[in-house]
Design a protein around this motif. Structure first.
Motif, short mmCIF file in Angstrom:
data_model
loop_
_atom_site.label_atom_id
_atom_site.label_comp_id
_atom_site.label_asym_id
_atom_site.label_seq_id
_atom_site.Cartn_x
_atom_site.Cartn_y
_atom_site.Cartn_z
N ASP A 138 10.55 9.51 -2.97
CA ASP A 138 9.52 8.65 -2.39
C ASP A 138 9.43 7.32 -3.13
O ASP A 138 9.26 6.27 -2.51
N LEU A 139 9.57 7.36 -4.45
CA LEU A 139 9.54 6.13 -5.24
C LEU A 139 10.68 5.21 -4.84
O LEU A 139 10.49 4.00 -4.65
N LEU A 140 11.88 5.76 -4.69
CA LEU A 140 13.03 4.96 -4.28
C LEU A 140 12.83 4.42 -2.86
O LEU A 140 13.11 3.24 -2.59
N LYS A 141 12.34 5.26 -1.96
CA LYS A 141 12.16 4.84 -0.57
C LYS A 141 11.18 3.67 -0.48
O LYS A 141 11.42 2.69 0.24
N GLN A 142 10.05 3.77 -1.20
CA GLN A 142 9.08 2.68 -1.16
C GLN A 142 9.67 1.39 -1.70
O GLN A 142 9.39 0.30 -1.20
N THR A 143 10.51 1.51 -2.72
CA THR A 143 11.13 0.33 -3.30
C THR A 143 12.12 -0.31 -2.33
O THR A 143 12.16 -1.52 -2.16
N LEU A 144 12.92 0.52 -1.68
CA LEU A 144 13.95 0.01 -0.78
C LEU A 144 13.36 -0.47 0.55
O LEU A 144 13.89 -1.39 1.18
N ASP A 145 12.27 0.17 1.00
CA ASP A 145 11.70 -0.15 2.30
C ASP A 145 10.73 -1.32 2.27
O ASP A 145 10.31 -1.81 3.32
N THR A 146 10.33 -1.75 1.08
CA THR A 146 9.33 -2.81 0.97
C THR A 146 9.99 -4.19 0.93
O THR A 146 10.94 -4.40 0.17
N ASP A 147 9.49 -5.10 1.75
CA ASP A 147 9.89 -6.50 1.66
C ASP A 147 8.98 -7.14 0.63
O ASP A 147 7.80 -7.40 0.89
N PHE A 148 9.50 -7.37 -0.56
CA PHE A 148 8.66 -7.80 -1.66
C PHE A 148 8.20 -9.25 -1.55
O PHE A 148 7.16 -9.60 -2.11
N ALA A 149 8.93 -10.10 -0.84
CA ALA A 149 8.54 -11.50 -0.76
C ALA A 149 7.15 -11.67 -0.14
O ALA A 149 6.28 -12.32 -0.74
N PRO A 150 6.87 -11.11 1.04
CA PRO A 150 5.50 -11.24 1.57
C PRO A 150 4.48 -10.49 0.74
O PRO A 150 3.30 -10.88 0.69
N LEU A 151 4.91 -9.41 0.07
CA LEU A 151 3.98 -8.69 -0.80
C LEU A 151 3.54 -9.58 -1.96
O LEU A 151 2.35 -9.65 -2.28
N TYR A 152 4.49 -10.27 -2.57
CA TYR A 152 4.14 -11.18 -3.66
C TYR A 152 3.19 -12.28 -3.17
O TYR A 152 2.24 -12.65 -3.86
N ARG A 153 3.46 -12.80 -1.97
CA ARG A 153 2.58 -13.86 -1.43
C ARG A 153 1.17 -13.33 -1.20
O ARG A 153 0.18 -14.01 -1.48
N ALA A 154 1.07 -12.10 -0.71
CA ALA A 154 -0.24 -11.51 -0.46
C ALA A 154 -1.00 -11.28 -1.76
O ALA A 154 -2.24 -11.41 -1.80
N LEU A 155 -0.28 -10.98 -2.81
CA LEU A 155 -0.93 -10.71 -4.09
C LEU A 155 -1.38 -11.98 -4.81
O LEU A 155 -2.22 -11.89 -5.72
N GLU A 156 -0.83 -13.13 -4.43
CA GLU A 156 -1.16 -14.37 -5.12
C GLU A 156 -2.66 -14.66 -5.08
O GLU A 156 -3.22 -15.21 -6.03
N GLY A 157 -3.33 -14.32 -4.02
CA GLY A 157 -4.74 -14.62 -3.90
C GLY A 157 -5.66 -13.51 -4.38
O GLY A 157 -6.88 -13.61 -4.21
N GLN A 158 -5.07 -12.47 -4.96
CA GLN A 158 -5.89 -11.33 -5.40
C GLN A 158 -5.99 -11.31 -6.92
O GLN A 158 -5.02 -11.61 -7.62
N SER A 159 -7.14 -10.94 -7.41
CA SER A 159 -7.36 -10.89 -8.85
C SER A 159 -6.70 -9.67 -9.47
O SER A 159 -6.44 -8.67 -8.79
N ASP A 160 -6.46 -9.76 -10.77
CA ASP A 160 -5.94 -8.62 -11.49
C ASP A 160 -7.01 -7.54 -11.61
O ASP A 160 -8.22 -7.81 -11.56
#
Length: 289
Positions: free
Chosen positions: A238-260
């Motif tokens: 499951d860990l590998l699948k989530q890594t391979l199935d995720t498009d990280f570019a939009p994920l990073y953009r979505a996280l830019e506006g969120q606090s730690d």
């Protein structure tokens, strides 16, 4: 992530690799390895994921003395195509990712001294080889590590190294896994630490929370004390699948506006296996990154 100097020291290859120089280890060095190994081997079988024990066995890491990287790589290559290469210390992010992407695991060649037996700042050969290498004999986890290296190279161009570093920290270094109705250890930072091998599973202080990729990438972590939160994966597949199935570019953009998220915080939508007391962290003053 690695905080290494930008260029290799004089006499070091451009990829930062060096010879292990196994013959230079003293009897005291080998004795320290054996002492550390015996201490962990006596407590881990009922606590660590079985794939880790299988890796120790198939790679013959249990033999006395510090392993020879050449012999270890030969056995590992036959299993999953990985190698272990020596480096002089922490290496730059890009170098680290390139090695992982090409199935090379970088390992420090020095071993801690007796006064450092329970804690040292920079990873030594015991942490790197005992902690990390056994799971590289598992095909699924080996693929995850390569995928992480490839993702790291992409993350550099997107300015998202800090986000991706948290994924490595909370999985490869300090991950827990659910197995047969119980929690087991798999993170190298835990399995190579006698104290944290107990703390991560048994102590009431830390939170134990189900893995969520976006949540994890927002979560800060401790760098010089036990973790305040541990994240639980259901399986390496499951860990590998989530890594391979995720498009990280939009994920990073979505996280830019969120606090730690502070490492002691539990969110309303977290799936919490254990709500920690945080008693340990209140007793200690530690650094967060």
């Amino acid at each position: 992530m690695t905080h290494a100097q930008p260029a290799p020291p004089e006499g070091i290859a451009n990829d930062w690799t060096i010879g292990q120089d196994w013959a230079s280890y003293s009897p005291q060095d080998h004795s320290m390895w054996d002492r550390l190994f015996a201490r962990q081997a006596s407590m881990l079988p009922d606590r660590v994921v079985p794939e880790f024990i299988d890796g120790l066995d198939v790679l013959r890491i249990a033999r006395p003395g510090i392993p020879d990287f050449g012999e270890l790589s030969e056995r590992l290559m036959k299993r999953t195509g990985w190698q272990v290469v020596a480096v002089p210390g922490l290496v730059p992010d890009k170098v680290f990712f390139e090695h992982l992407a090409n199935r090379r695991f970088v390992a420090g060649r020095f071993i801690r001294t007796p006064d450092q037996i329970d804690y040292l700042e920079e990873p030594d050969v015991f942490h790197d080889v005992f902690g990390h290498v056994p799971l590289l004999a598992n095909p699924v986890f080996a693929d995850y590590m390569q995928a992480y290296g490839e993702g790291g190279l992409r993350a550099q161009g997107l300015g998202a190294i800090d986000r991706l570093a948290r994924l490595y920290w909370y999985t490869v270094e300090f991950g827990l896994i659910r197995r047969d109705g119980a929690l087991r250890l798999y993170g190298a930072g835990i399995v190579s630490s006698h104290a944290e091998s107990c703390f991560a599973l048994d102590d009431p202080s830390p939170h134990r929370i189900d893995f969520n990729l976006q949540r994890l990438m927002r979560t800060q972590y401790r760098i010089d004390d036990f973790q305040q939160s541990y994240f639980i994966v259901d399986s390496f597949e499951d860990l590998l699948k989530q890594t391979l199935d995720t498009d990280f570019a939009p994920l990073y953009r979505a996280l830019e506006g969120q606090s730690d998220i502070a490492p002691d915080v539990v969110l309303p939508d977290d799936h919490v296996h254990h709500l920690g007391t945080q008693a340990h962290s209140r007793r200690t003053a530690t650094s967060i990154t």
